[in-house]
Scaffold this motif. Structure first.
Motif, mmCIF file in Angstrom:
data_model
loop_
_atom_site.group_PDB
_atom_site.id
_atom_site.type_symbol
_atom_site.label_atom_id
_atom_site.label_comp_id
_atom_site.label_asym_id
_atom_site.label_seq_id
_atom_site.Cartn_x
_atom_site.Cartn_y
_atom_site.Cartn_z
ATOM 1 N N PRO A 1 6.118 -27.990 -37.052
ATOM 2 C CA PRO A 1 4.973 -27.781 -36.470
ATOM 3 C C PRO A 1 4.488 -27.029 -34.765
ATOM 4 N N ASP A 2 5.336 -26.514 -34.625
ATOM 5 C CA ASP A 2 5.232 -26.192 -33.381
ATOM 6 C C ASP A 2 6.701 -25.251 -32.691
ATOM 7 N N VAL A 3 6.288 -24.076 -32.657
ATOM 8 C CA VAL A 3 7.783 -23.202 -32.696
ATOM 9 C C VAL A 3 8.493 -22.985 -31.295
ATOM 10 N N GLU A 4 7.258 -23.831 -30.380
ATOM 11 C CA GLU A 4 7.961 -23.656 -29.293
ATOM 12 C C GLU A 4 8.245 -24.241 -28.889
ATOM 13 N N LYS A 5 8.975 -25.560 -29.471
ATOM 14 C CA LYS A 5 9.222 -27.341 -28.808
ATOM 15 C C LYS A 5 10.410 -27.577 -30.385
ATOM 16 N N PHE A 6 10.666 -25.808 -30.827
ATOM 17 C CA PHE A 6 12.251 -26.217 -31.463
ATOM 18 C C PHE A 6 13.459 -24.965 -30.435
ATOM 19 N N PRO A 7 14.217 -26.063 -30.051
ATOM 20 C CA PRO A 7 15.244 -25.525 -29.214
ATOM 21 C C PRO A 7 15.135 -24.713 -30.322
ATOM 22 N N GLY A 8 16.053 -23.665 -29.493
ATOM 23 C CA GLY A 8 16.780 -22.170 -30.113
ATOM 24 C C GLY A 8 16.013 -20.721 -30.505
ATOM 25 N N HIS A 9 14.045 -21.335 -31.343
ATOM 26 C CA HIS A 9 14.037 -21.034 -32.086
ATOM 27 C C HIS A 9 14.074 -19.497 -31.945
ATOM 28 N N ILE A 10 13.774 -18.669 -32.708
ATOM 29 C CA ILE A 10 13.709 -17.243 -32.437
ATOM 30 C C ILE A 10 12.595 -16.357 -32.889
ATOM 31 N N ALA A 11 11.363 -16.124 -32.056
ATOM 32 C CA ALA A 11 10.557 -15.600 -32.004
ATOM 33 C C ALA A 11 11.011 -14.281 -32.082
ATOM 34 N N CYS A 12 10.580 -13.679 -33.455
ATOM 35 C CA CYS A 12 10.002 -12.177 -34.233
ATOM 36 C C CYS A 12 9.194 -12.078 -34.370
ATOM 37 N N ASP A 13 7.688 -12.495 -34.167
ATOM 38 C CA ASP A 13 6.685 -12.071 -34.140
ATOM 39 C C ASP A 13 6.113 -13.394 -32.721
ATOM 40 N N TRP B 1 3.633 -13.717 -41.544
ATOM 41 C CA TRP B 1 5.065 -13.450 -42.091
ATOM 42 C C TRP B 1 5.516 -14.016 -43.645
ATOM 43 N N CYS B 2 5.574 -13.391 -44.175
ATOM 44 C CA CYS B 2 6.783 -14.454 -44.767
ATOM 45 C C CYS B 2 7.855 -13.633 -45.732
ATOM 46 N N GLY B 3 9.239 -14.141 -45.961
ATOM 47 C CA GLY B 3 10.040 -13.445 -46.660
ATOM 48 C C GLY B 3 11.193 -13.723 -46.687
ATOM 49 N N PHE B 4 12.328 -12.921 -46.430
ATOM 50 C CA PHE B 4 13.642 -13.882 -46.934
ATOM 51 C C PHE B 4 14.663 -13.261 -45.937
ATOM 52 N N TYR B 5 15.706 -14.345 -45.332
ATOM 53 C CA TYR B 5 16.992 -13.858 -45.220
ATOM 54 C C TYR B 5 17.787 -14.018 -45.973
ATOM 55 N N LEU B 6 18.896 -13.102 -46.185
ATOM 56 C CA LEU B 6 20.466 -13.017 -46.797
ATOM 57 C C LEU B 6 21.713 -14.299 -46.618
ATOM 58 N N LEU B 7 22.362 -14.603 -46.716
ATOM 59 C CA LEU B 7 23.969 -14.919 -46.100
ATOM 60 C C LEU B 7 24.698 -13.555 -47.003
ATOM 61 N N PHE C 1 10.368 -8.521 -47.177
ATOM 62 C CA PHE C 1 9.732 -9.512 -45.995
ATOM 63 C C PHE C 1 8.205 -8.912 -46.270
ATOM 64 N N GLN C 2 7.043 -9.465 -45.607
ATOM 65 C CA GLN C 2 5.853 -8.960 -46.028
ATOM 66 C C GLN C 2 5.602 -8.952 -43.923
ATOM 67 N N GLY C 3 5.067 -8.259 -43.464
ATOM 68 C CA GLY C 3 4.532 -9.219 -42.253
ATOM 69 C C GLY C 3 5.259 -7.447 -40.978
ATOM 70 N N LYS C 4 5.440 -8.302 -39.880
ATOM 71 C CA LYS C 4 5.967 -6.929 -38.082
ATOM 72 C C LYS C 4 7.345 -7.086 -38.679
ATOM 73 N N PRO C 5 7.996 -5.887 -39.228
ATOM 74 C CA PRO C 5 9.526 -5.355 -37.740
ATOM 75 C C PRO C 5 9.315 -7.221 -37.427
ATOM 76 N N ALA C 6 10.723 -7.377 -38.054
ATOM 77 C CA ALA C 6 11.879 -8.888 -37.343
ATOM 78 C C ALA C 6 12.722 -9.025 -36.893
ATOM 79 N N CYS C 7 14.006 -9.465 -36.417
ATOM 80 C CA CYS C 7 15.017 -9.374 -36.535
ATOM 81 C C CYS C 7 15.632 -9.978 -37.202
ATOM 82 N N VAL C 8 17.186 -8.776 -37.124
ATOM 83 C CA VAL C 8 17.880 -8.495 -38.766
ATOM 84 C C VAL C 8 19.255 -9.360 -38.843
#
Ligand code: SME
Length: 165
Positions: free
Chosen positions: A98-110, A53-59, A69-76
């Motif tokens: 390096p490991d998203v499962e170790k990042f507190p609060g990581h949002i798993a879109c894919d 997945w790669c792309g942008f989130y805009l404020l 973005f390019q990839g699966k549909p993601a959290c809006v």
């Protein structure tokens, strides 16, 4: 027609040098935000191997909203302070996870995402959004990716007329 392509097999330093040149060429003469962010995400997806997945989130009004973005549909919508993107946005610094499962609060879109890099986009000190790249393997992104993607964002941000968003 835009024809230059980046050889994915190059050593990273060379790949990011060519990526920067391709981005400059691709954005030449255009400042529309949606067009330039869309093409920038397309270029990244072509150039970077082992990403999902790669792309942008805009404020927008105090929260991050999904952009081109390019990839699966993601959290809006991502509220500031939640997950990797919003933490990087709030702190205005690049986050390499390096490991998203170790990042507190990581949002798993894919569910395939295992590692992630987020680079804030600052225009004259003003936060406009973030670049987010996810990979399906642990530890995909290193210091060279960080430098290369920060350089990518530094080329992109001044070539966008943010007031047209
Ligand atoms: N993982 C991100 C959310 C965005 S998706 O990965 C596309 C986060 O934790 O902010």
């Amino acid at each position: 027609m835009f024809s230059s392509s980046v050889d994915r097999a190059l050593p990273k330093a060379d790949l990011y040098r060519d990526l920067a040149a391709s981005l400059r060429e691709l954005l030449e003469g255009e400042t529309d935000p949606i067009a330039n962010l869309s093409n920038a995400s397309g270029l990244l997806a072509q150039a970077l191997e082992r990403i999902n997945w790669c792309g942008f989130y805009l404020l927008r009004r105090g929260e991050l909203v999904l952009g081109p973005f390019q990839g699966k549909p993601a959290c809006v919508r991502i509220p500031l302070g939640r997950g990797v993107c919003a933490t990087a946005a709030e702190r205005r610094e690049t986050f390499v996870v390096p490991d998203v499962e170790k990042f507190p609060g990581h949002i798993a879109c894919d569910a395939a995402s295992r590692s992630e890099i987020v680079v804030p986009m600052l225009e004259s000190g003003r936060l406009q959004g973030v670049l987010d790249v996810d990979a399906p393997e642990i530890g995909r992104f290193d210091g060279e990716d960080r430098a290369g993607l920060e350089a990518f964002v530094a080329i992109l941000v001044p070539r966008i007329e943010w007031s047209r968003l």
